[in-house]
Design a protein around this motif. Structure first.
Motif, PDB file in Angstrom:
ATOM      1  N   UNK A 157       0.493  -1.358   0.155  1.00 18.45           N
ATOM      2  CA  UNK A 157       0.254   0.123   0.373  1.00 18.45           C
ATOM      3  C   UNK A 157       0.785   1.081   0.030  1.00 18.45           C
ATOM      4  N   UNK A 158       1.998   1.521   0.959  1.00 14.83           N
ATOM      5  CA  UNK A 158       2.699   2.199   1.200  1.00 14.83           C
ATOM      6  C   UNK A 158       3.630   3.063  -0.551  1.00 14.83           C
ATOM      7  N   UNK A 159       4.040   1.304  -1.110  1.00 15.09           N
ATOM      8  CA  UNK A 159       4.280   1.347  -2.390  1.00 15.09           C
ATOM      9  C   UNK A 159       3.732   2.506  -3.504  1.00 15.09           C
ATOM     10  N   UNK A 160       2.694   1.979  -3.495  1.00 16.18           N
ATOM     11  CA  UNK A 160       1.262   2.483  -4.541  1.00 16.18           C
ATOM     12  C   UNK A 160       1.433   3.871  -4.137  1.00 16.18           C
ATOM     13  N   UNK A 176      -7.750  -3.658   4.153  1.00 15.86           N
ATOM     14  CA  UNK A 176      -7.079  -4.076   5.626  1.00 15.86           C
ATOM     15  C   UNK A 176      -7.035  -2.533   6.500  1.00 15.86           C
ATOM     16  N   UNK A 177      -7.143  -1.307   6.138  1.00 16.45           N
ATOM     17  CA  UNK A 177      -7.208  -0.306   6.728  1.00 16.45           C
ATOM     18  C   UNK A 177      -8.254  -0.018   7.649  1.00 16.45           C
ATOM     19  N   UNK A 178      -9.388  -0.346   6.263  1.00 17.79           N
ATOM     20  CA  UNK A 178     -11.053   0.470   6.946  1.00 17.79           C
ATOM     21  C   UNK A 178     -11.126  -1.182   7.768  1.00 17.79           C
ATOM     22  N   UNK A 179     -10.522  -2.653   7.678  1.00 26.09           N
ATOM     23  CA  UNK A 179     -11.061  -3.353   8.594  1.00 26.09           C
ATOM     24  C   UNK A 179     -10.324  -2.752  10.168  1.00 26.09           C
ATOM     25  N   UNK A 180      -9.403  -1.737  10.206  1.00 26.57           N
ATOM     26  CA  UNK A 180      -8.420  -1.361  11.621  1.00 26.57           C
ATOM     27  C   UNK A 180      -8.667  -0.071  11.137  1.00 26.57           C
ATOM     28  N   UNK A 181      -9.656   0.526  10.947  1.00 26.90           N
ATOM     29  CA  UNK A 181     -10.229   1.570  11.025  1.00 26.90           C
ATOM     30  C   UNK A 181      -9.130   2.745  11.071  1.00 26.90           C
ATOM     31  N   UNK A 182      -8.298   2.624  10.066  1.00 30.16           N
ATOM     32  CA  UNK A 182      -7.414   3.664   9.607  1.00 30.16           C
ATOM     33  C   UNK A 182      -8.051   4.862   8.846  1.00 30.16           C
ATOM     34  N   UNK A 183      -8.365   6.019   8.355  1.00 29.55           N
ATOM     35  CA  UNK A 183      -9.232   6.857   7.748  1.00 29.55           C
ATOM     36  C   UNK A 183      -7.166   6.338   6.750  1.00 29.55           C
ATOM     37  N   UNK A 184      -7.533   6.414   5.304  1.00 31.75           N
ATOM     38  CA  UNK A 184      -6.709   6.544   4.482  1.00 31.75           C
ATOM     39  C   UNK A 184      -7.080   7.199   3.506  1.00 31.75           C
ATOM     40  N   UNK A 185      -7.083   8.320   3.369  1.00 32.29           N
ATOM     41  CA  UNK A 185      -7.748   8.927   1.770  1.00 32.29           C
ATOM     42  C   UNK A 185      -6.563   8.836   0.614  1.00 32.29           C
ATOM     43  N   UNK A 186      -5.123   9.148   0.902  1.00 36.22           N
ATOM     44  CA  UNK A 186      -3.918   9.447   0.017  1.00 36.22           C
ATOM     45  C   UNK A 186      -4.470   7.114  -0.169  1.00 36.22           C
ATOM     46  N   UNK A 187      -4.599   6.071   0.469  1.00 42.52           N
ATOM     47  CA  UNK A 187      -4.946   4.926  -0.507  1.00 42.52           C
ATOM     48  C   UNK A 187      -5.633   5.344  -0.935  1.00 42.52           C
ATOM     49  N   UNK A 190      -7.313   7.224  -2.687  1.00 42.49           N
ATOM     50  CA  UNK A 190      -6.679   8.217  -4.004  1.00 42.49           C
ATOM     51  C   UNK A 190      -6.752   7.361  -4.749  1.00 42.49           C
ATOM     52  N   UNK A 191      -5.091   6.552  -4.628  1.00 42.27           N
ATOM     53  CA  UNK A 191      -4.313   5.174  -5.169  1.00 42.27           C
ATOM     54  C   UNK A 191      -4.613   4.991  -6.023  1.00 42.27           C
ATOM     55  N   UNK A 192      -5.979   3.721  -5.204  1.00 33.94           N
ATOM     56  CA  UNK A 192      -6.834   2.806  -5.296  1.00 33.94           C
ATOM     57  C   UNK A 192      -7.248   4.093  -6.556  1.00 33.94           C
ATOM     58  N   UNK A 193      -7.991   4.861  -6.559  1.00 34.03           N
ATOM     59  CA  UNK A 193      -8.756   5.342  -7.393  1.00 34.03           C
ATOM     60  C   UNK A 193      -7.944   5.679  -9.055  1.00 34.03           C
ATOM     61  N   UNK A 194      -6.315   6.420  -8.411  1.00 30.12           N
ATOM     62  CA  UNK A 194      -5.322   6.065  -9.033  1.00 30.12           C
ATOM     63  C   UNK A 194      -5.063   4.382 -10.151  1.00 30.12           C
ATOM     64  N   UNK A 195      -5.246   3.970  -9.800  1.00 32.34           N
ATOM     65  CA  UNK A 195      -4.785   1.831 -10.223  1.00 32.34           C
ATOM     66  C   UNK A 195      -5.581   1.557 -10.843  1.00 32.34           C
ATOM     67  N   UNK A 196      -7.245   1.688 -10.365  1.00 32.03           N
ATOM     68  CA  UNK A 196      -8.119   2.028 -11.404  1.00 32.03           C
ATOM     69  C   UNK A 196      -8.275   2.159 -12.244  1.00 32.03           C
ATOM     70  N   UNK A 197      -8.011   3.909 -13.016  1.00 32.98           N
ATOM     71  CA  UNK A 197      -8.291   4.645 -14.166  1.00 32.98           C
ATOM     72  C   UNK A 197      -6.699   3.730 -15.075  1.00 32.98           C
ATOM     73  N   UNK A 198      -6.235   2.994 -14.669  1.00 35.94           N
ATOM     74  CA  UNK A 198      -4.549   3.040 -15.224  1.00 35.94           C
ATOM     75  C   UNK A 198      -5.269   1.586 -15.987  1.00 35.94           C
ATOM     76  N   UNK A 199      -5.641   0.629 -15.046  1.00 30.30           N
ATOM     77  CA  UNK A 199      -6.408  -0.883 -15.558  1.00 30.30           C
ATOM     78  C   UNK A 199      -7.479  -0.625 -16.438  1.00 30.30           C
ATOM     79  N   UNK A 200      -8.453   0.815 -16.013  1.00 32.19           N
ATOM     80  CA  UNK A 200      -9.548   0.402 -16.666  1.00 32.19           C
ATOM     81  C   UNK A 200      -9.178   1.556 -17.721  1.00 32.19           C
TER      82      UNK A 200
END
Length: 280
Positions: A158-161, A231-242, A244-254
């Motif tokens: 997650x940090x690497x992404x 994992x962040x959500x299950x651990x109750x950790x807000x992760x806005x940067x992660x 946005x990163x996931x959305x960016x990777x979704x766009x890359x694959x799409x």
């Protein structure tokens, strides 16, 4: 090492890993849960996702049905902690010990035998699997009980992404503001500042050169970013940067860049600014 070792999953990572075991003289049964695999003392898997791991271990013709009591299984896949715990419980009922052994490194490290293994599971079994980890990798570290290796791997990826997207944005600002990209690269690499890191070292120049041949595919990092976010959500950790990163990777694959290197997430940033970062 007179034991027979099984290896299931001969893809980008699994094939060179199994090859290194064979070169070291390890008796090997590969690819499937065959009659020969039933005699294995240690079995490795390297598979794409949760569903395939569950099927390989717990399916009707899976490892759980074919493996004998006393078998130690080591899953090198990057999967959710939940999948590992489910597999571990299912195999324990058959007298089989399941270890999670996800990896740091990509295809070049798999070929050279320089993988870093993150090991979770029964510490009493570590000595049994250590000789094989030593053949396939340069280091391994025991991090705790079942699925703890998965948690460490997902936090890492997650940090690497996030880093890959942050670097792409920085490089975009660089070229848009008129800074010579190779000058910027040299400053960051040699200046001793905090912006330098492994990803920047291995990918920034490749991005400027327009080189996106895969050592770890973009679609796989998208998967890992999603697992890390879960994992962040299950651990109750807000992760806005992660997020946005996931959305960016979704766009890359799409957009069709999923089979390129995970640094191809840069193409999304190029699309947003309307120009490539490479001069080529």
């Amino acid at each position: 090492m007179n034991e027979t070792v099984g290896f299931i999953g001969l893809g980008t990572m699994g094939m060179p890993m199994a090859s290194n075991l064979a070169k070291a003289g390890v008796k090997l049964v590969v690819h499937d849960v065959s009659a020969g695999a039933r005699t294995a003392a240690v079995l490795f898997t390297c598979l794409p996702n949760d569903d395939i791991v569950r099927a390989a271990y717990l399916g009707a013709n899976g490892i759980g049905s074919a493996g004998r009591a006393g078998l130690i299984t080591c899953d090198c896949s990057t999967v959710s902690p939940e999948a590992t715990l489910e597999v571990s419980r299912g195999l324990a009922a058959k007298g089989i010990t399941h270890m999670d052994t996800p990896m740091l490194g990509s295809q070049p490290q798999a070929v050279s035998g320089e993988i870093f293994f993150i090991v979770g599971g029964d510490p009493a079994k570590l000595e049994r699997i250590k000789p094989y980890l030593d053949i396939m990798g340069k280091l391994h570290m025991y991090v705790g009980g079942s699925a703890m290796g998965n948690r460490v791997k997902l936090i890492h990826n997650g940090l690497a992404a996030v880093t890959s997207v942050a670097v792409a944005e920085a490089l975009a600002v660089c070229v848009q503001s008129g800074v010579d990209p190779y000058t910027f690269y040299d400053v960051v690499r040699n200046g001793g500042g905090m912006a330098f890191g492994t990803y920047f070292d291995r990918r920034a120049k490749r991005i400027f050169d327009g080189e996106f041949s895969p050592t770890f595919m973009c679609e796989l990092m998208r998967k890992d970013a999603g697992l890390a976010l879960a994992l962040a959500r299950a651990s109750n950790v807000p992760a806005p940067m992660l997020e946005e990163t996931k959305r960016t990777y979704d766009e890359a694959v799409d957009e069709g860049w999923g089979k390129e290197d995970f640094s191809a997430v840069t193409h999304v940033i190029e699309k947003r600014i309307g120009r490539p970062l490479s001069r080529k």
